[in-house]
Motif scaffolding. Structure first.
Motif, PDB file in Angstrom:
ATOM      1  N   PRO A 172       0.813  -1.221   0.000  1.00  0.00           N
ATOM      2  CA  PRO A 172       0.000   0.000   0.000  1.00  0.00           C
ATOM      3  C   PRO A 172       0.844   1.268   0.000  1.00  0.00           C
ATOM      4  N   ILE A 173       2.093   1.166   0.435  1.00  0.00           N
ATOM      5  CA  ILE A 173       3.014   2.302   0.395  1.00  0.00           C
ATOM      6  C   ILE A 173       4.291   1.854  -0.301  1.00  0.00           C
ATOM      7  N   ASP A 174       5.138   2.844  -0.661  1.00  0.00           N
ATOM      8  CA  ASP A 174       6.390   2.544  -1.346  1.00  0.00           C
ATOM      9  C   ASP A 174       7.547   2.703  -0.364  1.00  0.00           C
ATOM     10  N   PRO A 223      -8.122   6.345  -1.382  1.00  0.00           N
ATOM     11  CA  PRO A 223      -8.300   7.640  -0.721  1.00  0.00           C
ATOM     12  C   PRO A 223      -8.555   7.510   0.779  1.00  0.00           C
ATOM     13  N   ASN A 224      -8.888   6.303   1.220  1.00  0.00           N
ATOM     14  CA  ASN A 224      -9.174   6.094   2.637  1.00  0.00           C
ATOM     15  C   ASN A 224      -7.994   5.471   3.393  1.00  0.00           C
ATOM     16  N   LEU A 225      -6.832   5.405   2.740  1.00  0.00           N
ATOM     17  CA  LEU A 225      -5.658   4.829   3.394  1.00  0.00           C
ATOM     18  C   LEU A 225      -5.267   5.652   4.617  1.00  0.00           C
ATOM     19  N   MET A 273      -0.690   0.486   8.539  1.00  0.00           N
ATOM     20  CA  MET A 273      -1.507   0.992   7.436  1.00  0.00           C
ATOM     21  C   MET A 273      -2.850   0.282   7.414  1.00  0.00           C
ATOM     22  N   THR A 274      -3.908   1.078   7.303  1.00  0.00           N
ATOM     23  CA  THR A 274      -5.263   0.540   7.256  1.00  0.00           C
ATOM     24  C   THR A 274      -5.948   1.037   5.987  1.00  0.00           C
ATOM     25  N   GLY A 275      -6.443   0.101   5.188  1.00  0.00           N
ATOM     26  CA  GLY A 275      -7.138   0.465   3.962  1.00  0.00           C
ATOM     27  C   GLY A 275      -7.847  -0.734   3.379  1.00  0.00           C
TER      28      GLY A 275
END
Length: 454
Positions: A172-174, A223-225, A273-275
Motif C-alpha cells: 500500500p506504500i512505497d 483515498p481512505n488509506l 496501514m489501514t485500507g
C-alpha cells in the motif's frame, strides 16, 4: 639518466631499486588516466660475457576507480542499497572511472550499458523488473562477469557495485520513498529490503530529542488509506496526504526511554496501514545515534567548527546517508554519521590544527562515530625532517630536544599506517606536508622532556 655505479667485487652482488618520486594530488589529476608507468634500468659492464641479465623493469598500472552504485529517489540525494518497492522500475546513480563503459545486469541477465561521464558519474533507469527480489550488479565492460562478481552483502560498502531490490506490487506504500527529515534538514532513509509483513528490519539510528518529519509515498491509490507511526507501542504520529499528491507526511520527536538511551538498546518503530478493510504493518528497530567528538589533544577540550568528512574505501566522500558530508562540529565538538554497514575512514580539518585521517573504521552497526584528537599546527620552520620511505625512516634516528619542530614527509609509494599502540608514531603524511595523527608526540613540537625512539 646515466649513473656511475660503485665497483662490485668478484662473486659479490648488488641491487638497484626502481621507484617513482611522490607527486602531488594536482599532478596526479593532470596525468593521463588508465596508463601504465614503467621504469627501466640497464647495466653496461666492460668485459661482461653475459649481457642477458643486465636489465630490469618495474611497472605501476593505473587501476580503474572502484565502482559505486545506488538507487535514487526524486527529492533527496541518498543512495539506496537494499530496499523494497511497489514499482517495477528504479533509477540508478553511480561513480566510476571517467570515460569507461559499465555493464549493468539484473539477476545476471538484462544487460544495460552506460558510460561514465567526465565527472566520474553515471545514471540509468531500469524498468520491467521482476516481481520479488532483484539483484542489480555493475561491472566494467571487459572485466569480470556479473556471475563472478564477489558481493558480500548489498548493505556492505565494500559491495558498492550492487543494489538489492524487492518488488512487491501489492504494497500500500512505497518503502523505498520513506524518509525521516530532522530540524536541520538532514534526511535519513532506513534500508527497507526486509520490510515485509511480520519481518523486522535492522536497526535505524535517530538523534535523541530530535524532531523528525516522516514522509512516504502511497501506492494503492486508496483515498481512505490511513497510516500511523507507533514507537514502542505508543502512537506518535499520523501520516496524512493533505494535498492529494500521494505523499503522506507527519512529525514526531524521538524520545527513547531513559533506560534505552543509557544502554543504547533499540526500540520498535511501526508503520501501521489501514485500507480496504485490511491492517498491515512494517516494523523497524531504532536506537539513539552514537556521537563522536573532536578534541584538542593538548587540552582535551572539544573543537568546534572542525570539518569531518566520511570517506569510502576508495578515499572519496559521498552521500552515504542523509547527513551532510563533510559536516561541521558544534560547540561540543560533536558529529555523527548514519551509513550503510561497511568500512570507512574519517578526514578532519580545522584551521589552527594539523589535518587528520583515521585508520579504517568498521561501521557494521550502521553508525560512524569515533573520538578524534587534533594536534595544533606548528608555524615555525622544521628543525628536523624525517622522510618515511617504503624501507624505513631517513634518517633512522633524530637527536631532538624539547622545543624542536619535526616534519614528517611521506616519501614512499603508499600511505603510512600506525603499527604501535598509543603514543608511538602514527602518521598518514601527505607529500611535502605535515603528518596526520591522533597521538601527542608523533609530530610537530617535542613537548616537555619527551625522549622516544623514532
Amino acid at each position: 639518466a646515466t649513473i656511475l655505479l660503485a665497483d662490485v667485487a668478484p662473486s659479490a652482488a648488488g641491487s638497484i631499486v626502481l621507484g617513482f618520486v611522490p607527486v602531488t594530488g594536482a599532478q596526479v589529476a593532470a596525468a593521463a588516466v588508465n596508463m601504465g608507468y614503467t621504469a627501466a634500468v640497464r647495466v653496461d659492464l666492460n668485459g661482461d660475457i653475459d649481457p642477458g641479465n643486465n636489465s630490469a623493469t618495474a611497472t605501476i598500472e593505473h587501476p580503474n576507480a572502484r565502482l559505486l552504485m545506488g538507487g535514487v529517489v526524486d527529492g533527496d540525494a541518498l543512495w539506496r542499497k537494499a530496499d523494497a518497492t511497489c514499482q517495477d522500475s528504479i533509477q540508478l546513480a553511480g561513480r566510476g572511472e571517467p570515460g569507461k563503459t559499465v555493464n549493468l545486469r539484473v539477476n545476471d541477465g538484462n544487460l544495460v550499458t552506460v558510460m561514465v561521464d567526465a565527472n566520474g558519474t553515471f545514471a540509468a533507469l531500469l524498468t520491467n523488473l521482476d516481481e520479488g527480489r532483484n539483484l542489480i550488479r555493475a561491472g566494467y565492460a571487459g572485466g569480470a562477469s556479473a556471475a563472478a562478481l564477489n558481493v558480500v552483502s548489498p548493505r556492505d560498502a565494500n559491495s558498492g557495485s550492487s543494489v538489492a531490490l524487492k518488488v512487491d506490487s501489492t504494497l500500500p506504500i512505497d518503502p523505498i520513498s520513506l524518509t525521516f527529515t530532522d530540524s536541520q534538514g538532514r534526511v535519513i532513509h532506513p534500508p527497507t529490503l526486509n520490510w515485509s509483513w511480520g519481518a523486522t528490519q535492522a536497526d535505524t539510528y535517530l538523534r535523541s530529542g530530535e524532531s523528525y518529519q516522516v514522509a512516504v509515498d502511497g501506492c494503492s491509490g486508496d483515498p481512505n488509506l490511513q497510516i500511523k507511526l507507533v514507537l514502542d507501542n505508543v502512537l506518535v504520529a499520523r501520516l496524512i496526504d493533505d494535498d492529494g499528491d500521494g505523499r503522506y507526511t507527519g512529525s514526531f520527536t524521538y524520545s527513547p526511554s531513559v533506560q534505552a538511551a543509557a544502554t543504547g538498546s533499540a526500540t520498535e518503530l511501526q508503520l501501521i496501514m489501514t485500507g480496504s478493510g485490511l491492517e498491515q504493518s512494517l516494523v523497524s528497530m531504532v536506537q539513539a545515534l552514537p556521537q563522536g567528538t573532536v578534541r584538542d589533544v593538548l587540552t582535551g577540550q572539544p573543537v568546534a567548527g572542525a570539518s569531518v568528512a566520511a570517506l569510502a574505501p576508495d578515499g572519496t566522500a559521498g552521500a552515504f546517508s542523509g547527513d551532510p558530508n563533510p559536516q561541521l562540529t558544534g560547540a561540543d565538538g560533536g558529529y555523527a554519521y548514519t551509513v550503510a554497514a561497511g568500512i570507512y575512514r574519517l578526514d578532519v580539518a580545522r584551521s589552527g590544527y594539523q589535518p587528520y585521517r583515521s585508520n579504517d573504521i568498521d561501521a557494521s552497526a550502521g553508525a560512524l562515530a569515533a573520538e578524534i584528537t587534533l594536534m595544533p599546527a606548528v608555524a615555525e620552520p622544521a628543525d628536523h625532517v624525517v622522510y618515511v620511505t617504503d624501507h624505513g625512516f631517513e634518517p633512522p634516528v633524530v637527536m631532538a630536544r624539547p622545543g624542536d619542530v619535526i616534519q614528517w614527509v611521506n616519501a614512499g609509494l603508499s600511505q603510512t599506517v600506525r603499527t604501535r599502540p598509543t603514543r608511538a608514531w602514527s602518521s598518514r603524511a601527505t607529500p611535502r606536508a605535515w603528518g596526520r595523527s591522533s597521538c601527542r608526540w608523533c609530530h610537530g613540537r617535542v613537548m616537555g622532556d619527551a625522549r622516544r625512539g623514532v
